[in-house]
Scaffold this active site. Structure first.
Site, PDB file in Angstrom:
ATOM      1  N   GLY A   1      63.237 -18.695  -0.611  1.00 57.80           N
ATOM      2  CA  GLY A   1      63.405 -17.568  -1.515  1.00 57.80           C
ATOM      3  C   GLY A   1      63.179 -17.911  -2.977  1.00 57.80           C
ATOM      4  CG  HIS A   2      64.203 -20.510  -6.545  1.00 58.35           C
ATOM      5  ND1 HIS A   2      63.638 -21.503  -7.319  1.00 58.35           N
ATOM      6  CD2 HIS A   2      64.935 -19.768  -7.400  1.00 58.35           C
ATOM      7  CE1 HIS A   2      64.031 -21.377  -8.568  1.00 58.35           C
ATOM      8  NE2 HIS A   2      64.818 -20.332  -8.646  1.00 58.35           N
ATOM      9  CG  PHE A   3      60.164 -18.172  -7.173  1.00 59.63           C
ATOM     10  CD1 PHE A   3      61.043 -17.103  -7.310  1.00 59.63           C
ATOM     11  CD2 PHE A   3      60.210 -19.188  -8.108  1.00 59.63           C
ATOM     12  CE1 PHE A   3      61.916 -17.046  -8.391  1.00 59.63           C
ATOM     13  CE2 PHE A   3      61.087 -19.143  -9.181  1.00 59.63           C
ATOM     14  CZ  PHE A   3      61.943 -18.069  -9.321  1.00 59.63           C
TER      15      PHE A   3
END
Length: 155
Positions: free
Chosen positions: A58-60
């Protein structure tokens, strides 16, 4: 071996010994080994950054970057490990991060990088420790901070 400050110089610490010192486990053990130790005065920790780490989902997703807060945690774990090693009583004490000051993130840390974490003891008082920390990738400073931590007896 005794250095000029009178603190014991210790051997490098591999992942097995880190697991016996620190309570952290996957996915939150953020140092792979400590390659240089000068008692509790200073140390260099290593974290190999891989795409398989869960925070990269999720990052990224399109451009993975290690979150700065995890770089700070790697600094804190390196400082905590040398503090506990100096005490010599593995798993009977814990180190809690108390403050982070003057944190700066200068360059992104990405999969494939090897994070080299330099920690240096600035002040020691009772159970409190204050460290200067610098993280580098290939000799280039990517982050820095001063951290304070408290050593407490585990229950």
């Amino acid at each position: 071996m005794i250095n000029t400050e009178g603190t014991k110089s210790l051997e490098a610490v591999d992942i097995e010994e880190l697991l016996s010192i620190l309570p952290h486990r996957y996915p939150f053990l953020l140092i792979d080994r400590i390659v240089e130790i000068d008692g509790e005065q200073q140390a260099i920790g290593i974290k190999n950054i891989t795409i398989n780490e869960p925070h990269f989902m999720g990052h990224f997703p399109a451009k993975p970057v290690m979150p700065g807060v995890l770089i700070l945690e790697a600094m804190a774990q390196t400082a905590g490990a040398i503090s506990l090693l100096r005490l010599g009583n593995k798993q009977t004490n814990l180190v809690y991060l108390m403050t982070v000051d003057n944190a700066k993130f200068r360059k992104p840390v990405i999969p494939g990088d090897q994070l080299k974490i330099h920690v240096r003891l600035l002040k020691k008082r009772s159970g409190m420790r204050r460290f200067s920390c610098v993280a580098e990738v290939e000799g280039v400073r990517v982050a820095e901070a001063e951290i304070a931590a408290m050593i407490i007896e585990a229950e």
